[in-house]
Design an enzyme around this catalytic site. Structure first.
Site, mmCIF file in Angstrom:
data_model
loop_
_atom_site.group_PDB
_atom_site.id
_atom_site.type_symbol
_atom_site.label_atom_id
_atom_site.label_comp_id
_atom_site.label_asym_id
_atom_site.label_seq_id
_atom_site.Cartn_x
_atom_site.Cartn_y
_atom_site.Cartn_z
ATOM 1 N N GLU A 56 0.815 -1.209 0.000
ATOM 2 C CA GLU A 56 0.000 0.000 0.000
ATOM 3 C C GLU A 56 0.856 1.271 0.000
ATOM 4 O O GLU A 56 0.535 2.237 -0.670
ATOM 5 C CB GLU A 56 -0.927 -0.013 1.218
ATOM 6 N N ASP A 57 1.930 1.259 0.771
ATOM 7 C CA ASP A 57 2.653 2.513 1.008
ATOM 8 C C ASP A 57 3.993 2.664 0.306
ATOM 9 O O ASP A 57 4.646 3.688 0.448
ATOM 10 C CB ASP A 57 2.908 2.683 2.523
#
Ligand code: MN
Length: 490
Positions: free
Chosen positions: A77-78
């Site tokens: 996600e990051d």
């Protein structure tokens, strides 16, 4: 406190599961590099977060893949790291777990707090998780996020706390994870009901002072007696969680009077084995008279639906007060605190331990098949008689073939796998099905036959006038409801 990598290794060494430290180190170093330069809202380096989550997962005794996935759980996600890269470096299982954690992270409480909506949200979460370890990593992740919630921007705090109480704590409860459930609720409580939290905390403080003194006397006397009888056990007091106290006070038989609550502090006796529990009960009743009618509950002979086992008895202390004593074996204790996690860890440990007989004794669960946990979850639910919210039984079949779709307003619709925007439109309202102009999924235009995924937000743009459905739609719609409505309109 933020655990260091060394702390994590120490936690792992205490666990019974066979874990390759070199593989854990590899995942840690990879994660540290991927998150390099990123910071938490608290200002701490981002790596402190996955380390905390991994440490919780290790303390639950979970396997190597789970700990690696916990260290890597936010990279998809990051950071620019891809699923493929994870699979190459750490194997497909770890990549699968990280992907599951990423997907379940998209489950968010939207506008509605309606019971059906929230229940669908929980189901959607489970359906997307597909493996119990994903749920466990998410719970550990939420736990650390709740511990650091004050650092998060104000407008996000309440939403996250509410999600914790409405979605995560009930999931933990269903998994029989009493400890994390209580902790999540108590961490969320001040953000969700600040006023009530203050009142309860104050009440708790004054009441505890009186109760504590008498309870400690009972504890030290019982210690002496049980020791004299050569019983090998631990005995300590435990405080009731504030959020569950808040709930209990609202019960009609309690009538908002804290004096009607007898388990604010309970005495907990943890024995070596089941038989010792009954011996202890004998000694307790010999020393302190049981309260008539409130009675003894033997959840060992008759476990609670989520597998909880313990004997509860209410007795008079020597000051006219009432004290609750809870007696359970060590196995029952870890089951009550860790539930499904203990069950999973147990099945793993069993793989590696020849001497599994001791482990097997007194354990409420067996057969750790891959999908068994969802069936277990369903059975637990079926048995919880007063769980009104859970009318539809949560079987593996119904779950794994369903997807959960949001309307732009945040309502959840439960559709068969492979459902399309046309299925969605007819599920919302037949009238909407007859006004389909075009469809957007997550704000992007898609074809009407586009297969939807759990968590998609679907918006149907309407035609001005009602129009006949296209016969071709019958080729791709999945729900019988949509098929019937299309046929009828043709
Ligand atoms: Mn996280």
């Amino acid at each position: 406190m933020n655990p260091s990598f060394k702390d994590l290794i120490n936690t792992i060494k205490k666990s019974k599961t066979k874990i390759n430290i070199a593989d854990i180190t590899k995942a840690y170093q990879f994660a540290e590099k991927a998150y390099h330069g990123q910071k938490r809202h608290s200002g701490d380096p981002f790596i402190t977060h996955p380390l905390h989550v991994a440490n919780t997962i290790a303390s639950w005794g979970l396997d190597q893949e789970s700990i690696q996935a916990a260290l890597l759980h936010d990279v998809l996600e990051d950071t620019p790291v891809t699923h493929k890269e994870l699979a190459q470096k750490f194997g497909s299982k770890v990549a699968f777990l990280v992907n599951g954690v990423t997907k379940t992270g998209q489950v968010k409480l939207r506008n509605s707090k309606d019971q059906v909506f929230v229940e669908n949200l929980r189901k959607m979460f489970i359906a997307m998780a597909k493996d119990i370890r994903v749920v466990l990593i998410r719970l550990a992740d939420r736990y650390h996020n709740m511990l650091t919630l004050t650092a998060v921007p104000l407008e996000k705090q309440k939403r996250i706390a509410l999600e914790t109480i409405e979605v995560y704590a009930p999931l933990a409860e269903r998994l029989g994870m009493g400890k994390i459930k209580g902790e999540l609720e108590d961490l969320a409580f001040p953000f969700v009901h600040p006023k009530q939290y203050k009142t309860i905390s104050q009440l708790f403080k004054t009441q505890i002072k009186q109760t504590k003194k008498h309870t400690n006397q009972v504890i030290s006397q019982l210690k002496k007696i049980l020791k004299k009888n050569q019983l090998d056990l631990q005995i300590h007091g435990r405080f009731k969680n504030k959020y569950s106290l808040y709930h209990k006070l609202q019960r009609s038989d309690i009538d908002n009077n804290i004096n009607n609550i007898h388990d604010l502090v309970a005495i907990r006796i943890i024995t070596k084995n089941q038989l010792d529990c009954y011996t202890c009960l004998g000694h307790v009743h010999k020393t302190y008279k049981p309260v008539p009618y409130l009675g003894v509950s033997d959840f060992i002979a008759q476990p609670k639906p989520n597998g909880y086992q313990s004997i509860h008895t209410k007795v008079f202390d020597h000051h006219g007060g009432v004290v609750e004593v809870q007696i359970r074996s060590q196995d029952m204790h870890s089951q009550a605190e860790l539930g499904a996690a203990a069950h999973y860890a147990y099945s793993q440990a069993k793989k590696y331990t020849k001497d599994s007989i001791a482990l097997e004794k007194g354990t409420a669960f067996k057969s750790p098949k891959k999908t068994e946990w969802i069936c277990q979850l369903a059975r637990w639910q079926d048995q919880v008689a007063d769980s009104k919210e859970f009318k539809t039984s949560l079987t593996l079949d119904t779950l794994s073939h369903r997807i959960y779709i949001f309307s732009p307003k945040g309502d959840v619709y439960d559709l068969p796998e492979g459902a399309t925007p046309v299925d969605f439109a007819f599920a919302v309202h037949s009238d909407l099905g007859l006004h389909i102009q075009r469809a957007k999924v997550n704000q992007k235009l898609v074809s009407l036959s586009h297969p939807l995924k759990s968590g998609d937000v679907v918006e149907i743009e309407k035609t001005k006038k009602k129009r006949k459905p296209n016969r071709d739609w019958l080729q791709f719609v999945k729900s019988s409801q949509a098929k019937a409505k299309i046929r009828k309109a043709l």
